[in-house]
Design a protein around this motif. Structure first.
Motif, short mmCIF file in Angstrom:
data_model
loop_
_atom_site.label_atom_id
_atom_site.label_comp_id
_atom_site.label_asym_id
_atom_site.label_seq_id
_atom_site.Cartn_x
_atom_site.Cartn_y
_atom_site.Cartn_z
N SER A 90 0.83 -1.29 0.11
CA SER A 90 -0.01 -0.08 0.23
C SER A 90 0.81 1.32 -0.01
CB SER A 90 -0.80 0.13 1.27
OG SER A 90 -0.22 0.04 2.39
N TYR A 93 1.99 1.88 -3.57
CA TYR A 93 0.79 2.30 -4.08
C TYR A 93 0.71 3.92 -3.77
CZ TYR A 93 -1.16 -1.64 -6.74
OH TYR A 93 -1.41 -2.75 -7.56
N ARG A 94 0.87 4.40 -2.80
CA ARG A 94 0.67 5.58 -2.31
C ARG A 94 1.71 6.65 -2.66
NH1 ARG A 94 -0.65 4.39 2.46
NH2 ARG A 94 1.54 4.37 3.30
N LEU A 96 3.55 6.02 -5.68
CA LEU A 96 3.44 6.05 -7.10
C LEU A 96 2.16 7.04 -7.46
CD1 LEU A 96 3.91 2.44 -8.05
CD2 LEU A 96 5.35 4.05 -8.65
N ARG A 97 1.14 6.86 -6.68
CA ARG A 97 -0.21 7.96 -6.67
C ARG A 97 0.50 9.39 -6.45
NH1 ARG A 97 -3.13 6.17 -2.83
NH2 ARG A 97 -3.37 4.16 -3.90
N GLY A 98 1.25 9.53 -5.41
CA GLY A 98 1.55 10.85 -5.24
C GLY A 98 2.50 11.55 -6.28
N HIS A 99 2.99 10.61 -7.07
CA HIS A 99 3.82 11.07 -8.24
C HIS A 99 3.18 10.91 -9.64
CE1 HIS A 99 6.89 10.87 -4.79
NE2 HIS A 99 7.55 11.67 -5.90
N GLY A 100 1.89 10.56 -9.47
CA GLY A 100 1.12 10.30 -10.88
C GLY A 100 1.43 9.20 -11.74
N GLN A 101 1.82 8.15 -11.05
CA GLN A 101 2.48 6.99 -11.88
C GLN A 101 1.28 5.84 -11.81
OE1 GLN A 101 6.60 6.04 -11.51
NE2 GLN A 101 7.02 8.14 -11.22
N VAL A 102 0.21 6.13 -11.17
CA VAL A 102 -0.88 4.94 -11.05
C VAL A 102 -1.94 5.26 -12.07
CG1 VAL A 102 -2.48 3.89 -9.73
CG2 VAL A 102 -0.30 4.78 -8.65
N ARG A 103 -2.06 4.50 -13.00
CA ARG A 103 -3.10 4.47 -14.13
C ARG A 103 -3.15 3.26 -14.66
NH1 ARG A 103 -0.91 4.77 -19.43
NH2 ARG A 103 1.40 5.36 -19.12
N GLU A 104 -4.21 3.00 -15.49
CA GLU A 104 -4.32 1.55 -16.36
C GLU A 104 -3.33 1.64 -17.47
OE1 GLU A 104 -4.96 -1.52 -17.19
OE2 GLU A 104 -6.68 -1.14 -15.93
#
Length: 331
Positions: A90, A93-94, A96-104
């Motif tokens: 987790s 993921y947090r 990666l999400r904070g750096h705009g790297q979580v997407r399909e």
């Protein structure tokens, strides 16, 4: 009120005290934590939060050539096999999400909107519309299929057929019979039922040079003329509601469509019969109606507030009215 709470506190439950004092429990609990004006206090950082250096280390590892194409769960498992633990899944993921790297990252299917049908019929055989409706049989859940083709301009039922089971081949023969009797239309419009979009029907249209038109998915008013015709059919006072056999259904439909084509005065075509509009005789009928009204006006003008005129004859019929310039071009 607050003094009563203080005096009874510890002696009775809060709800009992509220019932005695007439105070809402929600009001009591809200008074214990009064509203704080201004921005909410910042949430304190957890003691186990990763440092900035550790976040950079995790991000570099996730973006490395080895792990750039792997999910955090895979990365964590591989690192554990290598004897390394950086952080939880987790946390990965947090970060990666904070750096705009979580997407399909996979290619997603796209479903562009279906084209809206825009059809104009300025004369018979410009556009036909066909559809299938169910006629109940004596057995619950078993139906006969009534297939009907109508001419858009005249509302004339060009062809109809009742079958126990619809199919692509049966629909092809049905349309071919209508074309053999009345000639080739410019366009045939239908919804997206399996029979309407079947390969035999598509091949027939191509062979005959007929343009195909289909309603958009789940848009019932893209085929309004067929839907309206079916309502007229099933709301007629002779409609039995249930048919004893396919032969009974055919016998009833034969009488009804003879009435509909040759006797029913349709409000959408100036109260003419579909047959008279389809064969062009409605113009003479319209002239006779005008003569009768003129004679009546001449004989008894005091009964009229203005010169009487018969209902206007049929004009261009359309599905999803196109631009006015296009309608005028077909008129």
């Amino acid at each position: 009120m607050d003094g009563a709470f203080v005096g009874l506190d510890g002696l009775l439950p809060v709800r009992a005290i509220c019932a005695l004092t007439g105070r809402s429990p929600a009001t009591h609990y809200r008074s214990l934590a009064p509203r704080v004006h201004g921005p909410k206090p910042r949430r304190p950082a957890p003691v186990n939060k990763l440092t900035d250096e550790e976040v950079v280390q995790v991000l570099d590892r996730l973006n490395s050539e080895e792990f750039a194409d792997k999910a955090p769960a895979q990365v964590g498992a591989i690192l554990l096999d290598q004897g390394t633990y950086l952080c939880s899944e987790s946390s990965m993921y947090r970060i990666l999400r904070g750096h705009g790297q979580v997407r399909e990252r996979r290619r997603q299917a796209t479903h562009p909107a279906k084209k809206k049908p825009e059809l104009v019929a300025a004369q018979p055989n410009d556009v036909w519309s066909w559809d299938i409706t169910k006629l109940p049989s004596p057995i619950r859940g078993v139906y006969y299929d009534l297939m009907v083709i109508i001419d858009l301009f005249s509302r004339y039922v060009v062809h109809w057929h009742i079958t126990t089971r619809e199919s692509g081949l049966g629909s092809k023969e049905f349309i071919a019979d209508a074309v053999m009797i009345h000639g080739t239309p410019g366009v045939i419009h239908a919804d997206r039922g399996t029979s309407m979009t079947s390969k035999p029907v598509a091949d027939l249209m191509i062979d005959l040079g007929i343009d195909r038109s289909h309603s958009r998915p789940r848009v019932s008013n893209d085929n309004p003329y067929s839907e309206a015709a079916f309502k007229t059919t099933k709301y007629h006072h002779t409609y039995p509601g249930r048919f004893g056999s396919r032969q009974d259904a055919i016998a009833w439909a034969n009488g009804f469509f003879l009435y509909y084509n040759f006797e029913h005065r349709h409000s959408g075509i100036g109260l003419h019969t579909p047959a008279s509009v389809f064969d062009g005789t409605y113009m003479a009928i319209h002239a006779r109606r005008a003569t009768v009204l003129q004679n009546a006006y001449t004989a008894t003008p005091h009964r009229f507030s203005r010169t009487p005129l018969p209902p206007a004859g049929p004009s261009a019929a359309w599905i999803n009215q196109p631009q006015q310039s296009e309608v005028a071009a077909h008129a």
